[in-house]
Design a protein around this motif. Structure first.
Motif, short mmCIF file in Angstrom:
data_model
loop_
_atom_site.label_atom_id
_atom_site.label_comp_id
_atom_site.label_asym_id
_atom_site.label_seq_id
_atom_site.Cartn_x
_atom_site.Cartn_y
_atom_site.Cartn_z
N GLY A 124 14.54 -82.02 -38.00
CA GLY A 124 14.52 -82.06 -39.46
C GLY A 124 14.77 -80.67 -39.99
O GLY A 124 14.44 -79.68 -39.33
N LEU A 125 15.36 -80.60 -41.16
CA LEU A 125 15.66 -79.32 -41.77
C LEU A 125 14.98 -79.30 -43.15
O LEU A 125 15.34 -80.07 -44.03
CB LEU A 125 17.17 -79.19 -41.91
CG LEU A 125 17.78 -77.89 -42.38
CD1 LEU A 125 17.41 -76.73 -41.47
CD2 LEU A 125 19.30 -78.03 -42.44
N LEU A 126 13.97 -78.44 -43.28
CA LEU A 126 13.23 -78.38 -44.53
C LEU A 126 13.52 -77.08 -45.27
O LEU A 126 13.62 -76.03 -44.64
CB LEU A 126 11.71 -78.43 -44.28
CG LEU A 126 11.11 -79.68 -43.65
CD1 LEU A 126 9.60 -79.53 -43.56
CD2 LEU A 126 11.46 -80.91 -44.46
N GLY A 127 13.65 -77.17 -46.57
CA GLY A 127 13.86 -75.96 -47.36
C GLY A 127 13.91 -76.31 -48.83
O GLY A 127 14.26 -77.43 -49.19
N ALA A 128 13.56 -75.35 -49.67
CA ALA A 128 13.57 -75.56 -51.12
C ALA A 128 14.99 -75.87 -51.60
O ALA A 128 15.96 -75.66 -50.87
CB ALA A 128 13.05 -74.30 -51.81
N ASN A 129 15.12 -76.37 -52.81
CA ASN A 129 16.44 -76.58 -53.41
C ASN A 129 17.20 -75.26 -53.38
O ASN A 129 16.66 -74.23 -53.76
CB ASN A 129 16.33 -77.01 -54.88
CG ASN A 129 15.74 -78.40 -55.08
OD1 ASN A 129 15.23 -78.70 -56.14
ND2 ASN A 129 15.77 -79.24 -54.07
N GLY A 130 18.41 -75.32 -52.91
CA GLY A 130 19.25 -74.11 -52.90
C GLY A 130 19.01 -73.21 -51.69
O GLY A 130 19.58 -72.13 -51.59
N ALA A 131 18.18 -73.66 -50.76
CA ALA A 131 17.86 -72.83 -49.58
C ALA A 131 19.06 -72.71 -48.63
O ALA A 131 19.10 -71.79 -47.82
CB ALA A 131 16.66 -73.42 -48.84
N GLY A 132 19.99 -73.65 -48.71
CA GLY A 132 21.19 -73.57 -47.86
C GLY A 132 21.32 -74.70 -46.85
O GLY A 132 22.17 -74.63 -45.95
N LYS A 133 20.53 -75.76 -47.01
CA LYS A 133 20.56 -76.89 -46.06
C LYS A 133 21.92 -77.57 -46.02
O LYS A 133 22.50 -77.77 -44.96
CB LYS A 133 19.48 -77.94 -46.41
CG LYS A 133 18.07 -77.41 -46.47
CD LYS A 133 17.08 -78.46 -46.90
CE LYS A 133 17.32 -79.01 -48.31
NZ LYS A 133 17.11 -78.03 -49.40
#
Ligand SMILES: Nc1ncnc2c1ncn2[C@@H]1O[C@H](COP(=O)(O)OP(=O)(O)O)[C@@H](O)[C@H]1O
Ligand SMILES: [Mg+2]
Length: 151
Positions: A32-41
Protein backbone atom coordinates in the motif's frame (compact mmCIF):
# COMPACT_ATOMS: atom_id res chain seq x y z
CA UNK A 1 9.05 -14.34 -8.74
CA UNK A 2 8.85 -10.75 -9.87
CA UNK A 3 11.12 -7.98 -8.69
CA UNK A 4 10.37 -4.34 -9.24
CA UNK A 5 13.06 -1.91 -8.20
CA UNK A 6 12.85 1.86 -8.04
CA UNK A 7 16.29 3.42 -8.20
CA UNK A 8 16.64 7.05 -7.27
CA UNK A 9 13.29 7.73 -8.91
CA UNK A 10 12.39 11.38 -9.19
CA UNK A 11 9.94 13.62 -11.03
CA UNK A 12 10.15 17.34 -11.33
CA UNK A 13 7.35 19.53 -12.70
CA UNK A 14 9.11 22.83 -13.35
CA UNK A 15 10.31 23.96 -9.90
CA UNK A 16 8.10 21.43 -8.09
CA UNK A 17 9.80 18.18 -7.03
CA UNK A 18 6.76 15.85 -7.00
CA UNK A 19 8.73 12.66 -6.31
CA UNK A 20 12.18 12.98 -4.76
CA UNK A 21 14.70 10.15 -5.14
CA UNK A 22 12.65 7.14 -4.15
CA UNK A 23 14.44 3.83 -3.63
CA UNK A 24 12.11 0.88 -3.16
CA UNK A 25 12.14 -2.83 -3.83
CA UNK A 26 8.91 -4.73 -4.47
CA UNK A 27 8.74 -8.50 -4.67
CA UNK A 28 5.63 -10.69 -4.81
CA UNK A 29 3.05 -9.50 -2.31
CA UNK A 30 0.62 -6.71 -1.57
CA UNK A 31 1.80 -3.18 -0.92
CA UNK A 32 0.00 0.00 0.00
CA UNK A 33 1.13 3.53 -0.65
CA UNK A 34 -0.01 6.12 1.88
CA UNK A 35 0.51 9.85 1.66
CA UNK A 36 -1.30 13.18 1.98
CA UNK A 37 -2.97 14.78 -1.05
CA UNK A 38 -0.25 15.96 -3.37
CA UNK A 39 2.43 13.78 -1.76
CA UNK A 40 3.28 12.24 -5.15
CA UNK A 41 1.47 8.87 -5.09
CA UNK A 42 -0.11 9.19 -8.53
CA UNK A 43 3.09 10.55 -10.05
CA UNK A 44 5.02 7.60 -8.62
CA UNK A 45 2.48 5.05 -9.89
CA UNK A 46 2.45 6.63 -13.35
CA UNK A 47 6.22 6.26 -13.51
CA UNK A 48 5.97 2.62 -12.33
CA UNK A 49 3.45 2.03 -15.15
CA UNK A 50 5.77 3.66 -17.70
CA UNK A 51 3.14 6.29 -18.59
CA UNK A 52 5.27 9.12 -17.23
CA UNK A 53 9.00 9.44 -17.85
CA UNK A 54 11.04 10.04 -14.67
CA UNK A 55 13.23 13.15 -14.47
CA UNK A 56 15.76 11.09 -12.54
CA UNK A 57 16.46 7.44 -11.82
CA UNK A 58 14.63 4.48 -13.25
CA UNK A 59 12.29 1.56 -12.68
CA UNK A 60 13.76 -1.91 -13.15
CA UNK A 61 11.69 -5.02 -13.69
CA UNK A 62 13.73 -8.15 -12.91
CA UNK A 63 16.83 -6.07 -13.50
CA UNK A 64 15.86 -4.46 -16.83
CA UNK A 65 14.76 -0.87 -17.35
CA UNK A 66 11.03 -0.71 -18.11
CA UNK A 67 11.46 1.84 -20.91
CA UNK A 68 13.59 -0.64 -22.79
CA UNK A 69 11.25 -3.57 -21.98
CA UNK A 70 8.34 -1.66 -23.55
CA UNK A 71 5.68 -4.10 -24.71
CA UNK A 72 7.17 -6.97 -22.72
CA UNK A 73 6.58 -4.94 -19.58
CA UNK A 74 3.07 -3.87 -20.65
CA UNK A 75 2.12 -7.48 -21.23
CA UNK A 76 2.75 -8.17 -17.52
CA UNK A 77 1.24 -5.01 -16.16
CA UNK A 78 -2.27 -4.33 -14.94
CA UNK A 79 -3.36 -0.88 -13.84
CA UNK A 80 -6.60 0.66 -12.69
CA UNK A 81 -6.29 4.45 -12.63
CA UNK A 82 -8.57 6.68 -10.56
CA UNK A 83 -10.44 7.61 -13.73
CA UNK A 84 -10.51 5.09 -16.52
CA UNK A 85 -11.97 5.13 -19.96
CA UNK A 86 -14.71 2.81 -21.16
CA UNK A 87 -17.39 2.82 -23.81
CA UNK A 88 -20.81 3.17 -22.11
CA UNK A 89 -22.49 1.30 -24.97
CA UNK A 90 -20.18 -1.71 -24.66
CA UNK A 91 -21.38 -4.63 -22.58
CA UNK A 92 -19.10 -5.70 -19.74
CA UNK A 93 -18.22 -8.78 -21.77
CA UNK A 94 -17.32 -6.82 -24.90
CA UNK A 95 -15.26 -4.36 -22.86
CA UNK A 96 -13.25 -7.19 -21.28
CA UNK A 97 -12.74 -8.97 -24.61
CA UNK A 98 -11.72 -5.70 -26.24
CA UNK A 99 -9.06 -5.06 -23.59
CA UNK A 100 -7.92 -8.67 -23.77
CA UNK A 101 -7.34 -8.22 -27.50
CA UNK A 102 -5.41 -4.97 -26.92
CA UNK A 103 -3.29 -6.96 -24.49
CA UNK A 104 -2.81 -9.56 -27.24
CA UNK A 105 -4.34 -12.50 -25.37
CA UNK A 106 -5.19 -15.34 -27.75
CA UNK A 107 -8.97 -15.50 -28.29
CA UNK A 108 -9.71 -18.81 -26.56
CA UNK A 109 -7.60 -17.85 -23.56
CA UNK A 110 -9.24 -14.42 -23.52
CA UNK A 111 -12.73 -15.91 -23.30
CA UNK A 112 -11.71 -18.14 -20.42
CA UNK A 113 -9.91 -15.36 -18.58
CA UNK A 114 -12.78 -12.85 -19.02
CA UNK A 115 -15.30 -15.36 -17.71
CA UNK A 116 -13.07 -16.16 -14.72
CA UNK A 117 -12.44 -12.49 -13.89
CA UNK A 118 -16.05 -11.37 -14.29
CA UNK A 119 -17.00 -14.17 -11.92
CA UNK A 120 -14.28 -13.09 -9.49
CA UNK A 121 -15.66 -9.53 -9.31
CA UNK A 122 -19.28 -10.73 -9.18
CA UNK A 123 -20.32 -9.44 -12.60
CA UNK A 124 -20.75 -12.64 -14.58
CA UNK A 125 -24.55 -12.38 -14.31
CA UNK A 126 -24.38 -8.82 -15.72
CA UNK A 127 -21.79 -9.58 -18.43
CA UNK A 128 -24.28 -8.95 -21.24
CA UNK A 129 -25.46 -5.63 -19.85
CA UNK A 130 -24.23 -2.31 -21.20
CA UNK A 131 -21.82 -0.48 -18.92
CA UNK A 132 -24.06 2.62 -18.97
CA UNK A 133 -26.58 0.65 -16.91
CA UNK A 134 -23.96 -0.08 -14.21
CA UNK A 135 -23.59 1.62 -10.83
CA UNK A 136 -20.34 3.32 -9.84
CA UNK A 137 -19.34 0.30 -7.76
CA UNK A 138 -20.03 -2.09 -10.63
CA UNK A 139 -17.90 0.02 -13.00
CA UNK A 140 -15.12 -0.03 -10.40
CA UNK A 141 -15.34 -3.82 -10.18
CA UNK A 142 -15.15 -4.04 -13.96
CA UNK A 143 -12.02 -1.88 -13.76
CA UNK A 144 -10.51 -4.30 -11.25
CA UNK A 145 -11.31 -7.21 -13.57
CA UNK A 146 -9.54 -5.58 -16.54
CA UNK A 147 -6.49 -4.77 -14.39
CA UNK A 148 -6.16 -8.50 -13.67
CA UNK A 149 -6.13 -9.60 -17.33
CA UNK A 150 -2.35 -9.89 -17.17
CA UNK A 151 -0.38 -11.58 -14.42
N1 LIG B 1 1.09 17.42 -14.58
C1 LIG B 1 1.50 18.12 -13.52
N2 LIG B 1 2.06 19.34 -13.67
C2 LIG B 1 2.50 20.05 -12.60
N3 LIG B 1 2.42 19.63 -11.33
C3 LIG B 1 1.87 18.43 -11.11
C4 LIG B 1 1.37 17.60 -12.18
N4 LIG B 1 0.89 16.44 -11.65
C5 LIG B 1 1.06 16.55 -10.32
N5 LIG B 1 1.65 17.72 -9.98
C6 LIG B 1 2.04 18.16 -8.62
O1 LIG B 1 2.90 17.17 -8.08
C7 LIG B 1 2.57 16.90 -6.73
C8 LIG B 1 2.22 15.41 -6.57
O2 LIG B 1 0.96 15.16 -7.21
P1 LIG B 1 0.29 13.73 -7.23
O3 LIG B 1 1.31 12.74 -7.66
O4 LIG B 1 -0.94 13.83 -8.05
O5 LIG B 1 -0.04 13.49 -5.68
P2 LIG B 1 -1.02 12.43 -4.96
O6 LIG B 1 -1.46 11.43 -5.97
O7 LIG B 1 -0.18 11.85 -3.85
O8 LIG B 1 -2.15 13.23 -4.42
C9 LIG B 1 1.46 17.85 -6.35
O9 LIG B 1 2.04 18.99 -5.77
C10 LIG B 1 0.85 18.22 -7.70
O10 LIG B 1 0.28 19.49 -7.68
MG1 LIG C 1 -3.32 10.76 -6.59
Amino acid sequence: MLELKLEGLGKRYKEKMAVDHVNLLFTNGIYGLLGANGAGKTTLLRMICNILRPSEGEVLCNGSGIQKLGGDYRSMLGYLPQEFGYYPDFTAWRYMMYLASLKALPKEMAREKCRELLELVGLLGEAKQKIKTFSGGMIRRLGIAQALLND
